[in-house]
Design an enzyme around this catalytic site. Structure first.
Site, PDB file in Angstrom:
ATOM      1  N   GLU A 141      11.458  -6.202  -9.487  1.00 17.54           N
ATOM      2  CA  GLU A 141      10.554  -5.118  -9.791  1.00 17.54           C
ATOM      3  C   GLU A 141      11.602  -4.302 -10.503  1.00 17.54           C
ATOM      4  O   GLU A 141      12.319  -3.250  -9.801  1.00 17.54           O
ATOM      5  CB  GLU A 141      10.324  -4.105  -8.460  1.00 17.54           C
ATOM      6  CG  GLU A 141       9.380  -5.051  -7.787  1.00 17.54           C
ATOM      7  CD  GLU A 141       8.603  -4.084  -6.822  1.00 17.54           C
ATOM      8  OE1 GLU A 141       7.335  -4.178  -6.817  1.00 17.54           O
ATOM      9  OE2 GLU A 141       9.125  -3.094  -6.242  1.00 17.54           O
ATOM     10  N   TRP A 147       0.811  -1.116   0.189  1.00 18.11           N
ATOM     11  CA  TRP A 147      -0.072  -0.045  -0.112  1.00 18.11           C
ATOM     12  C   TRP A 147       0.869   1.058  -0.030  1.00 18.11           C
ATOM     13  O   TRP A 147       0.300   2.311   0.006  1.00 18.11           O
ATOM     14  CB  TRP A 147      -0.762   0.048   1.220  1.00 18.11           C
ATOM     15  CG  TRP A 147      -1.974  -1.017   1.254  1.00 18.11           C
ATOM     16  CD1 TRP A 147      -2.270  -1.896   0.127  1.00 18.11           C
ATOM     17  CD2 TRP A 147      -3.042  -1.242   2.235  1.00 18.11           C
ATOM     18  NE1 TRP A 147      -3.421  -2.629   0.560  1.00 18.11           N
ATOM     19  CE2 TRP A 147      -3.979  -2.216   1.760  1.00 18.11           C
ATOM     20  CE3 TRP A 147      -3.251  -0.590   3.348  1.00 18.11           C
ATOM     21  CZ2 TRP A 147      -4.963  -2.640   2.548  1.00 18.11           C
ATOM     22  CZ3 TRP A 147      -4.385  -0.830   4.180  1.00 18.11           C
ATOM     23  CH2 TRP A 147      -5.203  -1.933   3.738  1.00 18.11           C
ATOM     24  N   LYS A 148       2.047   1.216   0.162  1.00 17.74           N
ATOM     25  CA  LYS A 148       3.035   2.289   0.248  1.00 17.74           C
ATOM     26  C   LYS A 148       2.556   3.264   1.275  1.00 17.74           C
ATOM     27  O   LYS A 148       1.974   2.926   2.276  1.00 17.74           O
ATOM     28  CB  LYS A 148       3.211   2.766  -1.120  1.00 17.74           C
ATOM     29  CG  LYS A 148       3.889   1.744  -1.922  1.00 17.74           C
ATOM     30  CD  LYS A 148       4.247   2.450  -3.366  1.00 17.74           C
ATOM     31  CE  LYS A 148       4.732   0.940  -4.177  1.00 17.74           C
ATOM     32  NZ  LYS A 148       5.271   1.353  -5.723  1.00 17.74           N
ATOM     33  N   HIS A 159      12.981  -2.239  -0.851  1.00 18.95           N
ATOM     34  CA  HIS A 159      12.254  -1.600  -2.168  1.00 18.95           C
ATOM     35  C   HIS A 159      13.035  -0.468  -2.733  1.00 18.95           C
ATOM     36  O   HIS A 159      13.662   0.117  -2.130  1.00 18.95           O
ATOM     37  CB  HIS A 159      10.881  -1.077  -1.624  1.00 18.95           C
ATOM     38  CG  HIS A 159      10.078  -0.977  -2.661  1.00 18.95           C
ATOM     39  ND1 HIS A 159       9.936   0.270  -3.377  1.00 18.95           N
ATOM     40  CD2 HIS A 159       8.925  -1.673  -3.124  1.00 18.95           C
ATOM     41  CE1 HIS A 159       9.029   0.136  -4.262  1.00 18.95           C
ATOM     42  NE2 HIS A 159       8.192  -0.768  -4.093  1.00 18.95           N
ATOM     43  N   GLY A 166      -0.188   0.116  -6.876  1.00 17.42           N
ATOM     44  CA  GLY A 166      -1.511   0.811  -7.197  1.00 17.42           C
ATOM     45  C   GLY A 166      -2.666   0.178  -7.184  1.00 17.42           C
ATOM     46  O   GLY A 166      -3.670   0.507  -6.543  1.00 17.42           O
TER      47      GLY A 166
HETATM   48  P1  13P Z   1       3.015  -0.477  -8.933  1.00 17.98           P
HETATM   49  O1  13P Z   1       2.217  -1.668  -8.788  1.00 17.98           O
HETATM   50  O2  13P Z   1       2.187   0.789  -8.395  1.00 17.98           O
HETATM   51  O3  13P Z   1       3.893  -0.100 -10.215  1.00 17.98           O
HETATM   52  O4  13P Z   1       4.043  -0.600  -7.665  1.00 17.98           O
HETATM   53  C1  13P Z   1       4.994  -1.491  -7.816  1.00 17.98           C
HETATM   54  C2  13P Z   1       5.731  -1.870  -6.307  1.00 17.98           C
HETATM   55  O5  13P Z   1       6.460  -0.787  -6.294  1.00 17.98           O
HETATM   56  C3  13P Z   1       5.298  -2.648  -5.412  1.00 17.98           C
HETATM   57  O6  13P Z   1       6.150  -2.805  -4.427  1.00 17.98           O
END
Ligand code: 13P
Length: 227
Positions: free
Chosen positions: A154, A9-10, A85, A213
């Site tokens: 990622e 969820w950041k 991350h 997102g």
């Molecule tokens: P998004 O799915 O918003 O591109 O983010 C990826 C992410 O950084 C998951 O840790």
């Protein structure tokens, strides 16, 4: 085989009420194992079968202002923790620090979700990507029993851009990571949506997804965990 689908969820949402509402709208049982990683301030107030943190420190306790320890996470029944991350690496987190975090998490039996991929660009070929990953993983995993560690690949250019990697590229990278580092589970992350998730999950060596997102939209995330 169940896949591991992790919601990062950041720094969202901005109120506890909204966080609880979001968690309540995610299915409890689905075909896959879903993990919610809310901001740490909400962890103790969110009810969900599998919870993860977005980061942690490497000491258990003491004079470390602002930090959150793996022992505190364990005592909250947190089962997973994202580490390394790219959004943390850009504010100065080093592979040496990530290595300390992995060691402490494993001591406390919390499953680390180690993110790698920082520094890659959309133009890079597989060989250049594996060079970057080697540089990260060799330090991150130094002296660590890698078997319980989940690695999330990622590519930085894919994060939050709407531009996902090709599933075949992610598969190749997953094979590289597994063969070289004794890693059993590799996730893909970077612009995963309900529309493209299945293409990644079809890959033999992609064991799940790290979703940013789209994990904030219950309709999308519920579809992803039900694939
Ligand atoms: P998004 O799915 O918003 O591109 O983010 C990826 C992410 O950084 C998951 O840790």
């Amino acid at each position: 085989m169940k896949k591991l689908i992790v919601a990062n969820w950041k720094l969202n949402p901005t109120t506890l009420k909204d966080a609880q509402k979001l968690a309540a709208s995610i299915k409890r049982t689905a075909k896959n194992t879903a993990v919610l990683c809310p901001p740490a301030v909400y962890l103790s107030a969110i009810k969900y079968p599998n919870l993860g943190a977005q980061d942690c420190f490497w000491q258990e306790r003491g004079a470390f202002t602002g930090q959150i320890s793996p022992l505190q996470l364990k005592n909250l029944k947190v089962k997973y923790c994202i580490v390394g991350h790219s959004e943390r690496r850009t504010v100065g987190e080093t592979d040496g620090q990530i290595n300390f975090k992995l060691r402490t998490l494993l001591e406390h039996k919390i499953i680390p979700i180690l993110c790698v991929g920082y520094g890659t660009t959309v133009e890079q070929d597989d060989l250049e990507v594996t060079d970057v990953l080697r540089g990260q993983l060799e330090i991150d995993l130094q002296g660590v029993d890698a078997a319980p560690v989940v690695v999330a690949y990622e590519p930085v250019w894919a994060i939050g851009t709407g531009q996902n990697a090709m599933p075949e590229h992610a598969e190749k990278i997953a094979i590289f990571i597994k063969n070289r580092y004794n890693i059993k589970k590799v996730l893909y992350g970077g612009s995963v949506t309900n529309a493209n998730a299945a293409q990644f999950l079809e890959q033999r060596n992609i064991d799940g997804l790290l979703v940013g997102g789209a994990s904030l939209v219950p309709l999308y995330f519920n579809q992803i965990i039900s694939i």
